[in-house]
Design a protein around this motif. Sequence first.
Motif, short mmCIF file in Angstrom:
data_model
loop_
_atom_site.label_atom_id
_atom_site.label_comp_id
_atom_site.label_asym_id
_atom_site.label_seq_id
_atom_site.Cartn_x
_atom_site.Cartn_y
_atom_site.Cartn_z
N ARG A 229 70.42 83.17 75.41
CA ARG A 229 71.37 82.60 76.37
C ARG A 229 71.07 81.12 76.59
N GLY A 230 72.10 80.29 76.45
CA GLY A 230 71.93 78.84 76.61
C GLY A 230 71.86 78.09 75.29
N THR A 231 71.69 78.82 74.17
CA THR A 231 71.64 78.16 72.87
C THR A 231 72.98 77.49 72.57
N ARG A 232 72.92 76.23 72.14
CA ARG A 232 74.14 75.50 71.83
C ARG A 232 74.51 75.68 70.36
N VAL A 233 75.80 75.86 70.13
CA VAL A 233 76.30 76.06 68.77
C VAL A 233 77.57 75.24 68.60
N ARG A 234 78.09 75.21 67.37
CA ARG A 234 79.40 74.65 67.10
C ARG A 234 80.31 75.76 66.61
N VAL A 235 81.53 75.78 67.11
CA VAL A 235 82.52 76.75 66.68
C VAL A 235 83.56 76.03 65.83
N VAL A 236 83.71 76.45 64.58
CA VAL A 236 84.66 75.84 63.67
C VAL A 236 85.90 76.72 63.61
N LEU A 237 87.02 76.19 64.08
CA LEU A 237 88.26 76.96 64.16
C LEU A 237 88.93 77.05 62.79
N ALA A 244 82.31 72.55 70.83
CA ALA A 244 80.98 72.95 71.29
C ALA A 244 81.04 74.30 71.97
N GLY A 245 80.01 75.11 71.75
CA GLY A 245 79.92 76.42 72.39
C GLY A 245 78.50 76.69 72.85
N THR A 246 78.36 77.68 73.71
CA THR A 246 77.06 78.07 74.24
C THR A 246 76.94 79.59 74.23
N VAL A 247 75.80 80.09 73.79
CA VAL A 247 75.56 81.53 73.81
C VAL A 247 75.44 81.98 75.27
N ARG A 306 78.26 77.86 63.89
CA ARG A 306 77.16 77.14 63.26
C ARG A 306 76.07 76.88 64.28
N TYR A 307 74.85 77.25 63.94
CA TYR A 307 73.73 77.01 64.83
C TYR A 307 72.58 76.39 64.05
N THR A 308 71.73 75.69 64.76
CA THR A 308 70.58 75.03 64.15
C THR A 308 69.43 76.00 64.04
N ALA A 309 69.08 76.35 62.79
CA ALA A 309 67.96 77.26 62.58
C ALA A 309 66.62 76.53 62.71
N GLN A 310 66.55 75.31 62.15
CA GLN A 310 65.34 74.51 62.22
C GLN A 310 65.73 73.05 62.35
N ARG A 311 64.87 72.28 62.99
CA ARG A 311 65.12 70.85 63.14
C ARG A 311 63.78 70.12 63.09
N ARG A 312 63.72 69.12 62.22
CA ARG A 312 62.49 68.32 62.08
C ARG A 312 62.86 66.85 62.27
N GLU A 313 62.28 66.22 63.29
CA GLU A 313 62.61 64.85 63.62
C GLU A 313 61.59 63.87 63.03
#
Length: 383
Positions: A229-237, A244-247, A306-313
């Motif tokens: 809950r609270g994870t941010r995602v993108r919804v592609v129509l 933008a979407g949120t779980v 679409r959600y971010t599985a991993q992110r390396r900055e």
Amino acid sequence: MTEATGRRRRGRFLVGGAAVAVTAGAVTVAALGLGGGGSAAAPPPGGAPAAIAQVVRRTLTDSTTLTGRLDHGAAAPVVSRATGTVTWLPPVGGLVGRGEALLRADDRPVVLLYGTLPMYRTLAKDAEGPDVLQFERNLSALGYTGFAVDETYTKFTAAAVKHWQRDLGLPRTGRVAVDQVIYGPGRLRVAQHSVRLGASAAAQVLTCTGTGKVVTAEVQTAEAGWAVRGTRVRVVLADGRSVAGTVTGVGDEGSGGSGDSSGGGSGSQESGGSQGSQGGDTVRVTVSVADQRALRGARPGAVDIRYTAQRRENVLAVPVVALLALAEGGYGLEVVERAGGDGGDGTGPRTRIVPVRTGLFAEGLVEVSGRGIRAGTRVGMPE
């Protein structure tokens, strides 16, 4: 002729693809290039790199896409405790707001109010409690005045209720019976009629959803670790637009649509919107879209999440195809130290093989680190 100091150049490879730029043998890559070494016959000597790329410093993001469905979420039942016969129901697809009828029993309205507590007793003078406060908040929101909004049902509350009952066409008793009100979390959209006109009113009469659209997806339980809950995602129509979407719900957690309501409602206060079902090897994930205006014109149906599985900055990265599988195991880069001639005068670029450690593979790039590897380092590339 290419000078390879330390280690001879080995076959280049594409992650998940065939080996390239080899003259004999093949490169064996374990687990999509994420571990293990490979081996291949050395390429013919004397060849300059077909192309040159630079090591860059950037953020790498590994995104995963799954299929979901855009609609109003799972419908929740609306249960009436009214006596008598159902004489009217709102149309399927219709919207019902605060103070409006969810049904008519013996031609008397049973109205929707907003709240989380069910209507479990008759409210009358001297009643006290949070259910009184909830009712008075609704009465005030409907424009009725002359009473304090608190946890005490006073004679002033009763007077305001008589005005409310008059406007509804109900007997002016000043008391609110349990069969006159159904509480829900907000404005509702009628999904289906559960009874026909003429049926008993003391029953489940409707199913409703929230008025906002949500996205739901059935995700393999073993792959649902990202869904919190609270994870941010993108919804592609379907038309390619991205919002933008949120779980907001996972499994059995209550969740619902954005917009005027957080979901459906019922006399038994069941969770609205997408209630999340978990069975077998899948779990239902619900994504809410705060900007409901962005969904105008979007028809119910399949969408991508679409959600971010991993992110390396702030890591060093090179194109995946620049990696070399070394015979002794692991990977390396062909570092170009000077450009050299054009090959016609007997000179060529000066290169050396530098072993590197790999990290995240994403966006056609791979995170690398190793001695002498820095931003701007030039490396050989296949054609």
